[in-house]
Scaffold this active site. Structure first.
Site, PDB file in Angstrom:
ATOM      1  N   LYS A  19       0.841  -1.209   0.000  1.00 48.35           N
ATOM      2  CA  LYS A  19       0.000   0.000   0.000  1.00 48.35           C
ATOM      3  C   LYS A  19       0.876   1.259   0.000  1.00 48.35           C
ATOM      4  CE  LYS A  19      -2.844   0.891   3.698  1.00 48.35           C
ATOM      5  NZ  LYS A  19      -2.687   2.283   4.130  1.00 48.35           N
ATOM      6  N   SER A  20       1.869   1.292   0.873  1.00 46.79           N
ATOM      7  CA  SER A  20       2.720   2.495   0.956  1.00 46.79           C
ATOM      8  C   SER A  20       3.421   2.765  -0.375  1.00 46.79           C
ATOM      9  CB  SER A  20       3.803   2.299   2.027  1.00 46.79           C
ATOM     10  OG  SER A  20       3.229   2.280   3.294  1.00 46.79           O
ATOM     11  N   ARG A  24       2.948   5.991  -3.163  1.00 44.06           N
ATOM     12  CA  ARG A  24       4.103   6.790  -3.598  1.00 44.06           C
ATOM     13  C   ARG A  24       4.295   6.723  -5.106  1.00 44.06           C
ATOM     14  NH1 ARG A  24       4.341   5.648   1.504  1.00 44.06           N
ATOM     15  NH2 ARG A  24       5.735   6.713   2.968  1.00 44.06           N
ATOM     16  N   GLY A  88      -4.704   8.335   5.573  1.00 45.55           N
ATOM     17  CA  GLY A  88      -3.744   9.313   6.094  1.00 45.55           C
ATOM     18  C   GLY A  88      -2.608   9.531   5.114  1.00 45.55           C
ATOM     19  N   SER A 161       7.755   9.718  11.606  1.00 44.82           N
ATOM     20  CA  SER A 161       6.602   9.476  10.729  1.00 44.82           C
ATOM     21  C   SER A 161       7.025   9.542   9.269  1.00 44.82           C
ATOM     22  CB  SER A 161       5.509  10.516  10.990  1.00 44.82           C
ATOM     23  OG  SER A 161       4.589  10.507   9.924  1.00 44.82           O
ATOM     24  N   ASP A 309       2.471  -0.697  12.000  1.00 45.28           N
ATOM     25  CA  ASP A 309       1.162  -1.219  11.579  1.00 45.28           C
ATOM     26  C   ASP A 309       0.919  -2.658  12.050  1.00 45.28           C
ATOM     27  OD1 ASP A 309       0.523   1.172  10.383  1.00 45.28           O
ATOM     28  OD2 ASP A 309       1.383   0.595   8.455  1.00 45.28           O
ATOM     29  N   LYS A 336      -3.960   6.506  14.766  1.00 43.87           N
ATOM     30  CA  LYS A 336      -4.121   5.775  13.496  1.00 43.87           C
ATOM     31  C   LYS A 336      -5.595   5.761  13.095  1.00 43.87           C
ATOM     32  CE  LYS A 336       0.172   4.978  12.907  1.00 43.87           C
ATOM     33  NZ  LYS A 336       0.864   5.622  11.795  1.00 43.87           N
TER      34      LYS A 336
HETATM   35  C1  S3P Z   1       2.714   4.979   6.196  1.00 49.66           C
HETATM   36  C2  S3P Z   1       3.368   5.361   7.334  1.00 49.66           C
HETATM   37  C3  S3P Z   1       2.919   5.024   8.683  1.00 49.66           C
HETATM   38  C4  S3P Z   1       1.942   3.854   8.656  1.00 49.66           C
HETATM   39  C5  S3P Z   1       0.902   4.001   7.600  1.00 49.66           C
HETATM   40  C6  S3P Z   1       1.538   4.105   6.227  1.00 49.66           C
HETATM   41  C7  S3P Z   1       3.241   5.442   4.895  1.00 49.66           C
HETATM   42  O1  S3P Z   1       2.287   6.138   9.257  1.00 49.66           O
HETATM   43  O2  S3P Z   1       1.333   3.708   9.921  1.00 49.66           O
HETATM   44  O3  S3P Z   1       0.029   2.892   7.614  1.00 49.66           O
HETATM   45  O4  S3P Z   1       2.860   4.881   3.850  1.00 49.66           O
HETATM   46  O5  S3P Z   1       4.059   6.360   4.901  1.00 49.66           O
HETATM   47  P1  S3P Z   1       3.127   7.307   9.974  1.00 49.66           P
HETATM   48  O6  S3P Z   1       4.097   7.779   8.997  1.00 49.66           O
HETATM   49  O7  S3P Z   1       2.141   8.384  10.314  1.00 49.66           O
HETATM   50  O8  S3P Z   1       3.718   6.656  11.186  1.00 49.66           O
END
Ligand code: S3P
Length: 423
Positions: A19-20, A24, A88, A161, A309, A336
């Site tokens: 997902k991350s 990106r 987020g 973060s 996570d 979260k």
């Molecule tokens: C993420 C970073 C994390 C993670 C989120 C995905 C990302 O959050 O908990 O599920 O893709 O950069 P934080 O950067 O706020 O810790």
């Protein structure tokens, strides 16, 4: 939903794409002046929020079989509010992109996202020159951004973060001069690796990131590996159910994400990495896991970013481990998709475990026999999937309220789970 009778978890599985990395690839791909092709992108609630926002920003994004192509062309002022849903990562990374644009835009999200802290990105992006206003004394969505004319800054991250770090890095591409970001604990570094992969001028030395404004992104392809956070539910499930053995294929093994494997090994689990290789500047490999008897451990603050996570599923593991597991320095979990410290302690205690909240962590005493009960996912995908794994080991029926939220990160989770449950 009723889990069919089964004895063990067994087989091979490809988890959904990361997902991350997909977020990106979509956002960085939208900055490129040439076509970017994304192979194996995750299409789930959260990443579709990112795609929808980018379409509203005028990007042309085409789905071609299992690939997504992002066409070149500058983003333009959106006519509508950019709705980030539950995501987020969408809200924070897009804020970085929008801060670099000389136009007005508004970001909003669902009830959960509207509670999550945005002050952490407002502060550095304003320092770079963006004009940002948000509800709750500039702390929560909705938020408006009028960007452009940014200058590079030197910024020390107050919390570890990756979302905040990535928002600053993305805006730095549009800034005059150099931006330097210092982390005290290293968070996931997919943004840095992807920009390097696509030829941007970025250097990383330990916890210091330097990026030059005007960095050019070349055309290219990004292949997305499997998501270790999604895989973790099965890795932990196989560790918990007697007689289990699984191989999870094609999983991203970036060291900033593999904390879960270190924690499992320390608890006594049997984990083997097979065929470690590199793809698009990210480590990937296969993971073999067998059932093991676990022991409780101490988990310290410096480990939290690499398991941020996975703490809900680690808490479930701890309920079956011998002794005390003490998770410290994890206050970020309260911000979260739900307050995960509260959500997991409430749900797992209803299932019969000895688990307690502390202000910034969780203390679990194991082993305890879990009994089916009525529990709630708190509308949080990772809590819902943790509870489904808990229901595999609980005696009697577990009824989980609100499983729909699983589509946020892993739309096929229940099918994959059933395919591995063997009798
Ligand atoms: C993420 C970073 C994390 C993670 C989120 C995905 C990302 O959050 O908990 O599920 O893709 O950069 P934080 O950067 O706020 O810790």
């Amino acid at each position: 939903m009723k889990i069919p009778n089964f004895e063990r978890i067994e087989g091979r599985l490809k988890p959904p794409p990361d997902k991350s990395i997909t977020h990106r690839a979509l956002i960085i791909g939208s900055i490129s002046e040439k076509t970017i092709r994304i192979r194996n992108p995750l299409l789930s609630g959260d990443t579709i929020s990112t795609i929808t926002c980018l379409l509203k920003l005028g990007k042309v994004i085409e789905k071609k079989g299992k690939e997504i192509e992002i066409k070149p062309g500058r983003i333009k002022e959106p006519e509508e509010i950019l709705y980030c849903g539950n995501s987020g990562t969408t809200a924070r990374l897009l804020s970085g992109l929008l801060s670099g644009q000389d136009f007005f835009s508004v970001l909003d999200g669902d009830a959960s996202l509207r509670k999550r802290p945005m002050g952490r990105i407002v502060e550095p992006l304003r320092e770079m020159g963006a004009i940002i206003h948000a509800r709750g004394k500039d702390s929560v969505l909705p938020m408006s951004i009028k960007g452009g004319n940014l200058r590079g800054i030197t910024y020390e991250l107050k919390i570890p973060s990756a979302q905040v770090k990535s928002a600053i890095i993305i805006s730095a591409i549009f800034a005059d001069g150099k931006t330097v970001i210092k982390e005290n604990l290293k968070s996931r570094d997919h943004t840095e690796r992807m920009l390097k992969w696509l030829g941007a001028d970025i250097t990383v030395e330990d916890k210091v990131i330097k990026i030059k404004g005007g960095a050019k992104i070349s055309d290219g392809e990004i292949t997305v590996p499997g998501d270790i956070s999604s895989a973790s539910f099965f890795i932990c499930g196989a560790t918990l159910v007697k007689g289990s053995k699984i191989v999870i294929e094609n999983v991203g093994l970036n060291p900033t994400r593999t904390g879960i494997l270190e924690i499992l090994k320390r608890m006594g689990a049997s984990i083997r990495i097979l065929d470690l290789r590199k793809q698009c500047n990210e480590e990937i490999g296969d993971i073999e896991v067998k059932y093991s008897q676990l022991k409780g451990i101490e988990i310290e603050e410096h480990e939290i970013p690499s398991i941020i996570d996975e703490i809900p599923i680690i808490s479930l593991l701890a309920t079956q481990a011998d002794g005390i597991t003490n998770i410290k320095g994890a206050k970020e979990l309260r911000y979260k998709e739900s307050d995960r410290i509260h959500a997991i302690c409430d749900s797992l205690s209803k299932l019969g475990s000895k688990i307690e909240e502390t202000e910034d962590g969780i203390v679990v005493e194991g082993p305890s026999l879990l009994r089916g009960a009525k529990v709630n996912s708190y509308g949080d995908h990772r809590i819902a999937m943790t509870l489904l794994i808990a229901s595999l080991i609980a005696k009697g029926e577990t009824i989980i309220d609100d499983l729909d939220c699983i589509e946020i990160s892993y739309p096929n989770f229940i099918n994959d789970l059933f395919s591995l449950c063997k009798s």
